[in-house]
Structures are given as structure tokens and as C-alpha cells.
Design a protein around this motif. Structure first.
Motif: not given
Length: 203
Positions: A15-20, A91-94
Motif C-alpha cells: 500500500l505504500k508503494s510508489h506504483s499506483q 504511498g501517496q507521498l511517493k
């Protein structure tokens, strides 16, 4: 079930991945009945609906509004829900959309007011991981293995206006003469060839 527990842990981490794509796919899987996450299903579906909004100018305003609502009106009735939202906000911060960063930080702050330990533990784990990754990649193996390379550039050739030119030349020399680098190139080429020769590749 051990398999379900392992799958949930990995999906939560995604969930904290940079990939949507990764975040959205993980949320979709976590919403499946097999995951038995009824207590956090409302939060998961909310994050999923927000994740489906296009990451462009058209979807920017709606995404900001939904992120802002997380810290103001979205009902979080247990620490697991708070943990899920914290991971997703990280994840949104990435995401390469600067306008959503401030609302995400504000949402994390408001979330921490009610679930301080959960939110801060999530943030500290991510910060520790970032530090570890930086230490791992600061000095690549191909550079470490060739620190003793002899620089053959004459002193008279170092009178360039750009002082980084000499450093660039030395770095390229180290990279080009490193056995570790050559092994990596061979490995990548082997994977490309294997992929191209796969029996189902052209179907």
C-alpha cells in the motif's frame, strides 16, 4: 491460515508503494472476502475508490478532497484501519503529484492524534527502511570492487572548466573494468535472451 496471514502482510506493505498499479491491485485483493478483513473493509474500499482516480490534473481536485476527508470524517474504528490508512498515505507521498503531498501529511497528523502509536510505528519503519536502502545503494558493488583503480589521466588534462569531468571519467573507468559489473550485464542479457526465447512469448 498461515498463507492468508502472509499474503495480507505483503499486500499491506504494498500500500505504500510508489506504483499506483501495485497499490490499486493490492487494495482490490484485500477487499476480497477470502481475506476476512470485515472490520477494515470500509476503509479499504474508500482507499481503493480514491486510488482509481486518475493521477492527472482532471483527477487532482477529487483526490485531494478524498485524502483530506480521511483525517476529518472517515470512520476509523480500530488500530488496523488506522494502520491501513497510514500505509496508504505514505504511498501517496511517493506519487509524482506534489499537490497531494500536503493533504496526505495533514491526514497523517490528524490520524496520529487518535492512533499515535500505530501511525508513528508505521512511519518509523518506513524511515528505517529508507535509511537502510540508501546505505545499501550509496556505494555500488562495482565501485567498491574497483576503488584501487589507477587513474591514468595526466595532470595537464584536469584543467577543464567542469571539475566533475575528471570524476565522471574515473567512475566510468571503474564501472567498465569491474568484474561485478560485467557479471551483472551478463546476467541481464541472459534474462533478456531467455524471455525472448520463451515458448509462449510470441502468442
Amino acid at each position: 491460515h498461515p498463507l492468508r496471514t502472509s499474503a495480507k502482510a505483503k499486500l499491506f506493505d504494498n500500500l505504500k508503494s510508489h506504483s499506483q498499479i501495485i497499490r490499486r491491485a493490492s487494495l482490490e485483493l484485500l477487499c476480497l472476502p477470502w481475506m476476512e478483513l470485515d472490520t477494515t473493509l470500509e476503509v479499504l474500499k474508500y482507499c481503493l475508490a480514491t486510488e482509481k482516480i486518475n493521477l492527472n490534473i482532471e483527477g487532482e481536485k477529487e483526490r485531494i478532497q478524498r485524502i483530506s476527508r480521511i483525517g476529518q470524517g472517515l470512520r476509523l474504528n480500530n488500530p488496523l484501519s488506522a494502520s491501513v490508512v497510514s500505509l496508504w498515505l505514505l504511498g501517496q507521498l511517493k506519487v509524482n503529484l506534489q499537490s497531494i503531498w500536503a493533504p496526505s501529511v495533514t491526514a497523517l497528523k490528524l490520524l496520529a492524534d487518535n492512533y499515535e502509536d500505530t501511525v508513528w510505528n508505521t512511519i518509523l519503519v518506513e524511515l528505517s527502511r529508507s535509511v537502510d536502502e540508501q546505505e545499501h545503494f550509496l556505494t555500488p558493488m562495482w565501485l567498491v570492487s574497483r576503488k584501487d583503480i589507477i587513474d591514468e589521466i595526466k595532470e595537464s588534462e584536469r584543467t577543464w572548466q567542469d571539475p566533475s569531468g575528471h570524476k565522471l571519467r574515473v567512475t566510468i573507468a571503474r564501472w567498465a573494468t569491474s568484474q561485478h559489473c560485467l557479471n551483472s550485464v551478463i546476467q541481464v542479457c541472459s534474462l533478456i535472451i531467455a524471455e525472448d526465447c520463451h515458448p509462449f512469448r510470441h502468442f
